[in-house]
Design an enzyme around this catalytic site. Structure first.
Site, PDB file in Angstrom:
ATOM      1  N   GLN A 164       0.846  -1.196   0.000  1.00 36.54           N
ATOM      2  CA  GLN A 164       0.000   0.000   0.000  1.00 36.54           C
ATOM      3  C   GLN A 164       0.885   1.251   0.000  1.00 36.54           C
ATOM      4  O   GLN A 164       0.626   2.209  -0.737  1.00 36.54           O
ATOM      5  CB  GLN A 164      -0.907   0.016   1.238  1.00 36.54           C
ATOM      6  CG  GLN A 164      -1.931  -1.105   1.290  1.00 36.54           C
ATOM      7  CD  GLN A 164      -3.005  -0.972   0.218  1.00 36.54           C
ATOM      8  OE1 GLN A 164      -3.362   0.121  -0.216  1.00 36.54           O
ATOM      9  NE2 GLN A 164      -3.542  -2.099  -0.221  1.00 36.54           N
ATOM     10  N   ARG A 169       0.492   9.542  -9.087  1.00 40.97           N
ATOM     11  CA  ARG A 169      -0.813   8.905  -8.812  1.00 40.97           C
ATOM     12  C   ARG A 169      -1.566   9.676  -7.743  1.00 40.97           C
ATOM     13  O   ARG A 169      -2.738  10.037  -7.924  1.00 40.97           O
ATOM     14  CB  ARG A 169      -0.551   7.473  -8.360  1.00 40.97           C
ATOM     15  CG  ARG A 169      -1.731   6.693  -7.784  1.00 40.97           C
ATOM     16  CD  ARG A 169      -1.198   5.378  -7.184  1.00 40.97           C
ATOM     17  NE  ARG A 169      -2.225   4.468  -6.718  1.00 40.97           N
ATOM     18  CZ  ARG A 169      -2.656   4.409  -5.452  1.00 40.97           C
ATOM     19  NH1 ARG A 169      -2.165   5.222  -4.539  1.00 40.97           N
ATOM     20  NH2 ARG A 169      -3.581   3.536  -5.119  1.00 40.97           N
ATOM     21  N   GLY A 179     -12.401  -0.986  -3.764  1.00 42.69           N
ATOM     22  CA  GLY A 179     -11.034  -1.437  -3.482  1.00 42.69           C
ATOM     23  C   GLY A 179     -10.287  -0.344  -2.739  1.00 42.69           C
ATOM     24  O   GLY A 179      -9.293   0.168  -3.242  1.00 42.69           O
ATOM     25  N   GLU A 209     -13.338  -3.098   0.607  1.00 41.68           N
ATOM     26  CA  GLU A 209     -12.008  -3.701   0.451  1.00 41.68           C
ATOM     27  C   GLU A 209     -12.101  -5.189   0.769  1.00 41.68           C
ATOM     28  O   GLU A 209     -12.582  -5.570   1.829  1.00 41.68           O
ATOM     29  CB  GLU A 209     -11.013  -3.021   1.391  1.00 41.68           C
ATOM     30  CG  GLU A 209      -9.639  -3.674   1.472  1.00 41.68           C
ATOM     31  CD  GLU A 209      -8.937  -3.820   0.113  1.00 41.68           C
ATOM     32  OE1 GLU A 209      -9.011  -2.889  -0.704  1.00 41.68           O
ATOM     33  OE2 GLU A 209      -8.315  -4.888  -0.124  1.00 41.68           O
ATOM     34  N   GLU A 229     -18.327  -7.633  -5.483  1.00 43.34           N
ATOM     35  CA  GLU A 229     -19.395  -8.387  -6.137  1.00 43.34           C
ATOM     36  C   GLU A 229     -20.415  -8.913  -5.135  1.00 43.34           C
ATOM     37  O   GLU A 229     -21.540  -9.222  -5.507  1.00 43.34           O
ATOM     38  CB  GLU A 229     -18.786  -9.550  -6.926  1.00 43.34           C
ATOM     39  CG  GLU A 229     -18.032  -9.150  -8.199  1.00 43.34           C
ATOM     40  CD  GLU A 229     -16.649  -8.549  -7.961  1.00 43.34           C
ATOM     41  OE1 GLU A 229     -16.201  -8.494  -6.782  1.00 43.34           O
ATOM     42  OE2 GLU A 229     -16.006  -8.129  -8.936  1.00 43.34           O
ATOM     43  N   GLU A 232      -9.200   3.363  -7.686  1.00 44.07           N
ATOM     44  CA  GLU A 232      -7.932   3.280  -8.388  1.00 44.07           C
ATOM     45  C   GLU A 232      -7.733   1.807  -8.717  1.00 44.07           C
ATOM     46  O   GLU A 232      -7.245   1.022  -7.917  1.00 44.07           O
ATOM     47  CB  GLU A 232      -6.790   3.836  -7.523  1.00 44.07           C
ATOM     48  CG  GLU A 232      -5.548   4.144  -8.325  1.00 44.07           C
ATOM     49  CD  GLU A 232      -4.715   2.900  -8.615  1.00 44.07           C
ATOM     50  OE1 GLU A 232      -3.724   2.637  -7.922  1.00 44.07           O
ATOM     51  OE2 GLU A 232      -5.090   2.154  -9.564  1.00 44.07           O
ATOM     52  N   GLU A 283      -4.698  -7.452 -14.051  1.00 39.99           N
ATOM     53  CA  GLU A 283      -5.405  -7.648 -12.777  1.00 39.99           C
ATOM     54  C   GLU A 283      -6.929  -7.698 -12.964  1.00 39.99           C
ATOM     55  O   GLU A 283      -7.625  -8.195 -12.066  1.00 39.99           O
ATOM     56  CB  GLU A 283      -5.083  -6.560 -11.736  1.00 39.99           C
ATOM     57  CG  GLU A 283      -3.633  -6.540 -11.291  1.00 39.99           C
ATOM     58  CD  GLU A 283      -3.362  -5.422 -10.306  1.00 39.99           C
ATOM     59  OE1 GLU A 283      -4.176  -5.265  -9.365  1.00 39.99           O
ATOM     60  OE2 GLU A 283      -2.355  -4.704 -10.478  1.00 39.99           O
TER      61      GLU A 283
END
Lengths: 376, 376
Positions: free
Chosen positions: B38, B47, B71, B93, B122, B136, B145
């Site tokens: 992270q 970013r 996320g 998350e 989901e 992001e 990914e």
């Protein structure tokens, strides 16, 4: 077979937690599907010589017999077994490497003897029981990867009562060592923490978010990674500063999975170097090919992964560093309590608790902290 | 978020193969559970600046609104959304990082606004639809990914018809490049093959096993590893030797998973460097924060990962090397057919087919072979 990456199976003995096959493949098995990895193991001359000599100097165990190779990989042990005179060899391999093993067997004209079976050992059905189980199952510090479970399962189901195991015995060793790694890893840890503190300041200044609450978990994560995870190394013998001690002895013909779920030992080791730094401990293993009581080897062979100038292996040793290192003198006596269990989230990885006290020659007792280590 | 390791999920849109959650965790999610990882992303100033500016220069999108952060990782975007005036932020998350995000939110006094939910996107059920989805989600070359699937799913289920996405648009770029990596990787491959041939000879001499049948699969495995797997690199702009071209444009408010399952483009690029070596192609992406038609941004922000001297990102570019490289001259026209699909065994990895023809300034047409690449 030592493998850098291990990212668990049902056996007849009481097993650990049942492992999902897909997860086990993603975490563990997949690395063995690469020829590059097989080549690394096949290029380990100490490993190759030991198994080669064990087989060919004990042909009486193989001639006319049925053999099972657990985790055949490229097929090398199965091929040698056939060349040593086996009537039939079942070569079981869980990964797609089995296809290459099949080609290798054919290219060496042994397809009438060696049958390669692409299946996990726990699921395979053989048409007969076997006289010999041969397997190269050893991971770093012997038990990392927990592949031995599969050999025990195979023995329980498929080895005749009179059968022999190759190897027949195994031992785990521990010794006090010195190593510059202790300074390097502490330095890496300190760099990571310094970098973190700079990062926290910048994130507050530029982005208005106070990250200090994460300092403690970040530090714990880095401590685990840099300081508490055992390291692979091929140590020089002069880095061993005290008497190596045996912490586990295994008779492969009788050991159960329960016997290896928790490896415990209370041992002591005397410092042999004059004035040195105890930087930690090294763990390694040896295995022996002695046959069985009823059917012994004609030529006993040993495969050792002890620190060696000329005969290092791909297994190296596992190094458990002590932070901070301590000064130690010849004659100091280390009393060690060692306990190793499987990691909860991944039965193929290990956790170690190691307590050490030093009885100095003066008589003074120095207690050292209990250390937790992770074999990843 | 670019992540070195990826070792997939049900969405409302027609999905790829349904992915086992345990396997997906072992292959992919687990890397995001580390604070060190992270921190790497949080330390990427390009970013961070892009998202920070996108949010704080467009507060009208956030003030009094409901926001979903897909996320959330450490929680940074959720925290900024709250600081920009959101009424409520749902920060979803899938990994244990959610616990750290919850602590970070509390330490920044935003627990009344930001609700961290440890769940896969989901599977989550929110109490309301949201005005903004911020995420992001970008991997190497944008789609590695396949995290964007989760954002599309979130949009389909939880974004109000009038809602906006952060970012709103994305583009994939390709450009011809020169790079010393082409020589390095070919050299690595040749070394591996030379080593192999020595190994085959030794294994025959010492151990009586003929490994030649494995030479072809070994070579193929090394070719895939050294020559056909795209490389991470932060290229210097002067390594770009021809016009970069757009190979995919995405409107995040309307794109479907089907639209991104197979990224195809036929494009051309003129060589701009005088006398150079075409060593391969670099792929990168940019994203934009433009809001929506009905509700545009006041300040449009761009985040680009194009080769840059000073503004490199942790994503770098993905480099697809051509073996052998070819001499190229200013004005030569490259005609490219690009096709990218998901790897069968792991939907988070990609496979690329790239065909290139060169129309030289003289008029001569040089056909180049079709190349297959793997984004691992």
């Amino acid at each position: 077979m030592g493998s850098r990456t291990v990212n668990g199976g049902a056996t007849s003995a009481p097993a650990a937690v049942s492992v999902d096959k897909g997860v086990d493949f993603a975490n563990y098995f997949c690395t063995y599907g690469f020829l590059y990895h097989q080549k690394e193991m096949l290029s380990d001359r100490v490993r190759m010589d030991a198994y080669y000599n064990a087989v060919f100097e004990n042909k009486h165990h193989f001639e006319g017999k049925a053999v099972l190779d657990v985790g055949t990989g490229s097929g090398i042990l199965a091929i040698w077994s056939a060349q040593a005179g086996a009537r039939k060899v079942y070569a079981v391999e869980a990964t797609k490497m089995a296809e290459h093993a099949r080609e290798l067997v054919k290219a060496n004209n042994l397809q009438d003897i060696v049958e390669v079976i692409e299946e996990s050992m726990e699921d395979v059905i053989l048409p007969e029981q076997v006289d010999v189980i041969i397997s190269e199952w050893m991971g770093y510090f012997l038990l990392r990867e927990s592949m031995f479970d599969s050999v025990i399962c195979a023995r329980e189901r498929w080895l005749k009562p009179s059968g022999v195991l190759y190897p027949s015995h195994a031992r785990m060793w521990l010794a006090p060592v010195r190593s510059g790694l202790v300074d390097q890893k502490m330095s890496d840890y300190e760099d990571a923490m310094n970098d973190w503190h700079g990062f926290v300041n910048e994130t507050e200044s530029y982005y208005g978010v106070d990250m200090r609450v994460l300092t403690k978990p970040f530090a714990e994560e880095q401590r685990k990674y840099y300081l508490k995870t055992s390291l692979w190394n091929n140590l020089h013998p002069n880095q061993v500063i005290g008497s190596p001690v045996i912490i586990k002895e295994i008779d492969c013909s009788t050991v159960t999975i329960n016997d290896i779920l928790n490896v415990r030992a209370s041992v002591s080791s005397a410092i042999s170097a004059e004035n040195t730094r105890l930087c930690g401990f090294a763990g390694w293993f040896d295995v022996h090919f002695r046959g069985s009581h009823e059917n012994p080897a004609q030529q006993e062979i040993e495969l050792t992964t002890a620190p060696s100038e000329d005969f290092g292996t791909h297994w190296g040793q596992q190094v458990f560093l002590l932070h901070p290192p301590v000064r130690a003198h010849q004659g100091d006596n280390l009393m060690l309590n060692f306990s190793m269990t499987r990691a909860k989230e991944n039965h193929r990885l290990m956790e170690v608790d190691l307590t050490c006290e030093i009885r100095q020659t003066s008589g003074t007792l120095l207690p050292l902290s209990t250390n937790k280590f992770y074999i990843e």
